[in-house]
Enzyme design. Structure first.
Site, short mmCIF file in Angstrom:
data_model
loop_
_atom_site.label_atom_id
_atom_site.label_comp_id
_atom_site.label_asym_id
_atom_site.label_seq_id
_atom_site.Cartn_x
_atom_site.Cartn_y
_atom_site.Cartn_z
N LYS A 13 4.69 -0.93 7.30
CA LYS A 13 4.48 -1.29 5.89
C LYS A 13 5.05 -0.25 4.94
O LYS A 13 5.80 -0.58 4.03
CB LYS A 13 2.97 -1.43 5.58
CG LYS A 13 2.29 -2.57 6.31
CD LYS A 13 0.89 -2.81 5.75
CE LYS A 13 -0.05 -1.62 5.89
NZ LYS A 13 -0.38 -1.25 7.27
N ARG A 88 -7.87 -4.65 2.11
CA ARG A 88 -8.07 -4.40 3.53
C ARG A 88 -9.40 -4.98 4.01
O ARG A 88 -9.83 -4.73 5.12
CB ARG A 88 -8.08 -2.90 3.76
CG ARG A 88 -6.92 -2.41 4.63
CD ARG A 88 -7.08 -0.93 4.74
NE ARG A 88 -6.34 -0.27 5.73
CZ ARG A 88 -5.25 0.44 5.50
NH1 ARG A 88 -4.71 0.46 4.31
NH2 ARG A 88 -4.71 1.13 6.46
N ARG A 127 4.18 9.54 15.16
CA ARG A 127 4.52 9.67 13.74
C ARG A 127 4.19 11.07 13.21
O ARG A 127 3.15 11.64 13.53
CB ARG A 127 3.74 8.63 12.93
CG ARG A 127 4.03 8.69 11.44
CD ARG A 127 3.68 7.42 10.72
NE ARG A 127 2.26 7.16 10.63
CZ ARG A 127 1.75 6.05 10.11
NH1 ARG A 127 2.54 5.09 9.68
NH2 ARG A 127 0.44 5.89 10.08
N ARG A 160 -0.56 13.37 10.96
CA ARG A 160 -1.75 13.04 10.16
C ARG A 160 -2.97 13.05 11.08
O ARG A 160 -2.89 12.61 12.21
CB ARG A 160 -1.60 11.63 9.56
CG ARG A 160 -1.00 11.61 8.20
CD ARG A 160 -0.60 10.21 7.77
NE ARG A 160 -1.66 9.20 7.88
CZ ARG A 160 -1.48 7.92 7.55
NH1 ARG A 160 -0.32 7.49 7.11
NH2 ARG A 160 -2.46 7.06 7.67
N ARG A 171 -8.77 2.54 13.97
CA ARG A 171 -8.08 1.88 12.85
C ARG A 171 -7.68 0.46 13.24
O ARG A 171 -7.71 -0.46 12.41
CB ARG A 171 -6.86 2.69 12.42
CG ARG A 171 -7.26 4.00 11.74
CD ARG A 171 -6.09 4.95 11.60
NE ARG A 171 -5.09 4.49 10.66
CZ ARG A 171 -3.86 4.99 10.58
NH1 ARG A 171 -3.48 5.95 11.40
NH2 ARG A 171 -3.01 4.53 9.69
P1 AMP Z 1 -2.86 3.87 5.38
O1 AMP Z 1 -2.03 5.00 4.93
O2 AMP Z 1 -2.62 2.60 4.59
O3 AMP Z 1 -2.78 3.63 6.86
O4 AMP Z 1 -4.39 4.27 5.08
C1 AMP Z 1 -4.97 5.41 5.66
C2 AMP Z 1 -6.48 5.34 5.52
O5 AMP Z 1 -6.83 5.30 4.13
C3 AMP Z 1 -7.15 4.12 6.12
O6 AMP Z 1 -7.37 4.25 7.53
C4 AMP Z 1 -8.45 4.08 5.33
O7 AMP Z 1 -9.36 5.06 5.78
C5 AMP Z 1 -7.99 4.48 3.94
N1 AMP Z 1 -7.57 3.29 3.15
C6 AMP Z 1 -6.32 2.96 2.71
N2 AMP Z 1 -6.32 1.82 2.04
C7 AMP Z 1 -7.61 1.37 2.05
C8 AMP Z 1 -8.25 0.22 1.52
N3 AMP Z 1 -7.58 -0.74 0.87
N4 AMP Z 1 -9.59 0.10 1.73
C9 AMP Z 1 -10.29 1.05 2.37
N5 AMP Z 1 -9.74 2.15 2.91
C10 AMP Z 1 -8.40 2.32 2.75
#
Ligand code: AMP
Length: 214
Positions: A13, A88, A127, A160, A171
């Site tokens: 994404k 999400r 990553r 990360r 996740r």
């Molecule tokens: P990402 O970089 O999109 O993979 O997001 C990393 C982490 O941020 C996720 O595993 C969640 O803990 C938090 N996060 C990101 N977007 C959301 C969302 N829309 N709702 C809740 N937690 C989020």
């Protein structure tokens, strides 16, 4: 033009979003990136988000929707946004539909990147991410500079905390239980473009642009 970019963690994404947002002429809004910025800056929101992110869990809906609400209030977001990693959960989805609907706006389409869990694990655990600009690398297939710094800005590139195998599994569970149901809710509302997310960056980008008629 409000477009949602869906897909499990590691489906590409973030990689695809920048080019797509540019082509659509709308800002790219990635909640994960916004949370990480708060984390780096040590804000209260960052501290709260960290406790969930480190465990691979979702930050609570109210906190997340509040954050997105503020972002949508900025001038550049008035005419459209490419959402990456939001919504999400089903409550987040209905919050967004209501928020846009209150000003006569609606979701235009959904791009759903599909990648099998086995492929995701390899991608995410390899990553590496720049601590400063967020550029992403892969330990094997797309490494950073030989000294471990970012080819774009020269800062340190690290794994990360939530990209370790144990957290990735959590996740993926959060994705299946909380995020995937959003797609079921969207089926009768908004065109969904299912895209094969396996392949080179340009190849996947080509599939997305073709599906959206760009
Ligand atoms: P990402 O970089 O999109 O993979 O997001 C990393 C982490 O941020 C996720 O595993 C969640 O803990 C938090 N996060 C990101 N977007 C959301 C969302 N829309 N709702 C809740 N937690 C989020």
């Amino acid at each position: 033009m409000f477009v949602l970019l869906f897909g499990p963690p590691g489906s590409g994404k973030g990689t695809q979003a920048a080019a797509l947002a540019e082509r659509l002429g709308v800002p790219h809004v990635a909640t994960g990136d916004i949370f990480r910025k708060h984390l780096r800056e040590g804000t209260e929101l960052g501290k709260l988000a960290r406790s969930y992110m480190d465990r691979g869990q979702l930050v609570p809906d109210l906190v997340t929707c509040d954050l997105v609400g503020s972002r949508l209030g900025e001038a550049d977001a008035a005419g459209g946004v490419l959402f990456d990693g939001f919504p999400r959960s089903v409550p987040q989805l209905y919050w967004l539909i209501g928020h846009l609907g209150a000003t006569g706006r609606s979701l235009a389409s959904v791009v759903n990147l599909q990648v099998a869990d086995e492929v995701i694990l390899g991608r995410i655990t390899g990553r590496r991410t720049c601590t400063n600009c967020g550029a992403t690398y892969h330990a094997v297939s797309a490494p950073p500079n030989a000294d471990g710094t970012c080819a774009r800005c020269g800062s340190a590139v690290v794994q990360r905390k939530d990209d370790t195998e144990a957290v990735v599994q959590d996740r993926l569970v959060a994705y299946a239980n909380q995020t995937f149901p959003c797609l079921e809710q969207l089926v009768d509302r908004t065109p969904i473009h299912n895209i094969d997310g396996v392949g080179g960056i340009e190849q996947v980008k080509g599939r997305i642009f073709a599906a959206l008629g760009l």
